[in-house]
Design a protein around this motif. Sequence first.
Motif, PDB file in Angstrom:
ATOM      1  N   ASN A  67     -81.076-143.152 -30.242  1.00  0.00           N
ATOM      2  CA  ASN A  67     -79.942-142.407 -30.852  1.00  0.00           C
ATOM      3  C   ASN A  67     -78.706-143.203 -31.297  1.00  0.00           C
ATOM      4  O   ASN A  67     -77.765-142.603 -31.726  1.00  0.00           O
ATOM      5  CB  ASN A  67     -79.579-141.342 -29.417  1.00  0.00           C
TER       6      ASN A  67
ATOM      7  N   LYS B 214     -80.241-143.485 -37.809  1.00  0.00           N
ATOM      8  CA  LYS B 214     -80.716-143.621 -36.562  1.00  0.00           C
ATOM      9  C   LYS B 214     -82.128-143.605 -36.501  1.00  0.00           C
ATOM     10  O   LYS B 214     -83.040-143.270 -37.613  1.00  0.00           O
ATOM     11  CB  LYS B 214     -80.105-142.446 -35.857  1.00  0.00           C
TER      12      LYS B 214
ATOM     13  N   ASN C 135     -70.590-142.951 -36.788  1.00  0.00           N
ATOM     14  CA  ASN C 135     -70.993-141.766 -37.152  1.00  0.00           C
ATOM     15  C   ASN C 135     -70.274-140.982 -38.051  1.00  0.00           C
ATOM     16  O   ASN C 135     -70.938-140.113 -38.828  1.00  0.00           O
ATOM     17  CB  ASN C 135     -70.684-140.898 -35.673  1.00  0.00           C
TER      18      ASN C 135
ATOM     19  N   TYR D  57     -69.072-146.197 -32.179  1.00  0.00           N
ATOM     20  CA  TYR D  57     -69.972-145.401 -32.604  1.00  0.00           C
ATOM     21  C   TYR D  57     -69.232-144.495 -33.092  1.00  0.00           C
ATOM     22  O   TYR D  57     -69.890-143.586 -34.098  1.00  0.00           O
ATOM     23  CB  TYR D  57     -70.452-144.868 -31.154  1.00  0.00           C
TER      24      TYR D  57
ATOM     25  N   MET E 158     -83.932-141.316 -34.949  1.00  0.00           N
ATOM     26  CA  MET E 158     -84.711-140.152 -34.771  1.00  0.00           C
ATOM     27  C   MET E 158     -83.962-139.342 -35.865  1.00  0.00           C
ATOM     28  O   MET E 158     -83.959-138.145 -36.098  1.00  0.00           O
ATOM     29  CB  MET E 158     -83.961-139.460 -33.667  1.00  0.00           C
ATOM     30  N   ASP E 159     -83.393-139.918 -36.972  1.00  0.00           N
ATOM     31  CA  ASP E 159     -82.956-139.188 -37.874  1.00  0.00           C
ATOM     32  C   ASP E 159     -84.400-138.665 -38.826  1.00  0.00           C
ATOM     33  O   ASP E 159     -85.359-139.186 -38.946  1.00  0.00           O
ATOM     34  CB  ASP E 159     -82.202-140.074 -39.153  1.00  0.00           C
TER      35      ASP E 159
END
Length: 424
Positions: free
Chosen positions: A231, A157, A125, A121, A159-160
């Motif tokens: 997320n 993602k 990221n 992750y 939710m981007d």
Amino acid sequence: MDTIASLFSFITTPVSWVIVQFHTVYGTIFGPDTGWAWGLSIVSLVILIRICLIPLFVKQIKATRAMQTLQPEMKKIQERYKNDKQRQSEEMMKLYKESGTNPLSSCLPILAQSPFFFALYHVLNGIASGKTIGVINDQLLASAQKAHIFGAPLAAKFMDSQSRVEALNASLTDVRIVTAVMIVLMSASQFYTQRQLMTKNVDTTVKTPFMQQQKMLMYVFPVMFAVFGINFPVGVLVYWLTTNVWTMGQQMYVIHNNPTPGSKAQAAYLERLFKHVTHHGKTRNRRERAIVKAIVVKGRDRNEFERKFINGLNKAGLAAQADGAVVKSESVAVAQSEDGTTTTVAAPRRQQPKRQTKAQRQSGGAKSDGDATESPSLSKSDQPQEASSGAAEKAASKPGNGARSRAQSGQRKGPQRPKSSSKK
């Protein structure tokens, strides 16, 4: 999530190095900037980690079964010391020590896998933020940002925002469709994995609180994956979906070949084993011998399915041995017909005599006494007179024998009344 991932930054470099090595291999086949090269690199990372965790998985299975076995004893301790929590904890630890069971062993694969998950992750990221991390340099960073899986970038993602997705040269609609499908697949695979564990590989003869906890987790885990999945970057979703599919397949193999005693999976396994053993007349490999040996050693403690298996072997003319081998029983005879074919015929069992009633026993005893009186070959008239006269003298010499002989002949004891002369 970023804060937690930063805690495992010490393992970021090894994880990024493994991904780069796999990317070098797949890049020569599919192209270095394709989603297939980077996606398969993540999948290969999962497979490598799970292969390394197989010993922990085996330990997890043993610990889970040991905990299921201890559930009745644990329940007794909880009821006995329900008002004394300290004594309850002490007795629990004593039970774990005596049985050699560690409750944390069932969580070892998840705990061991967590650092790799958070490190991946952290790498993804960094790719989304445009930062070099680990062994991923500027060239690899640009290649990873160009990689798309079905139109969704690895670092995108659910939710981007629109602007962030456009910065990765992708469409917000494509990103949300791909991530939604992967989240659904991830949650469904987790649910199915837990469900097959509960419905097929749990001892149905023992009702314990452990089963209720497993049922609750069966519904809680998929919801947790769905909530946290929105997320997760696409690359992490690929990682977690691959992990769930691997776990599901690994568990299916274990349930099929080494089921929990007393479960439905064991009933199906013993039925298949019975067909194989009766067809070949013996156990075929070491694993089958180990299963048969474990059943024989249990003796009277066998469950319903194990007793049915042993009885089926006996009816088929086979006998399970203590070492796990299966041989032909001695109570089975082989008959050969005129055409040369042989057939297996069960030898006749020894018939037990029927139990007689009291009246039958008494009548049988009387009959035997009557037969005994007729058995001598010489009658009274055939015996010598000296012997009969001698026996008579002996009987007369004994006191009381005369009275007894007269009583047996029908005369009354004591003085006899004189007969009347008027009655003739």
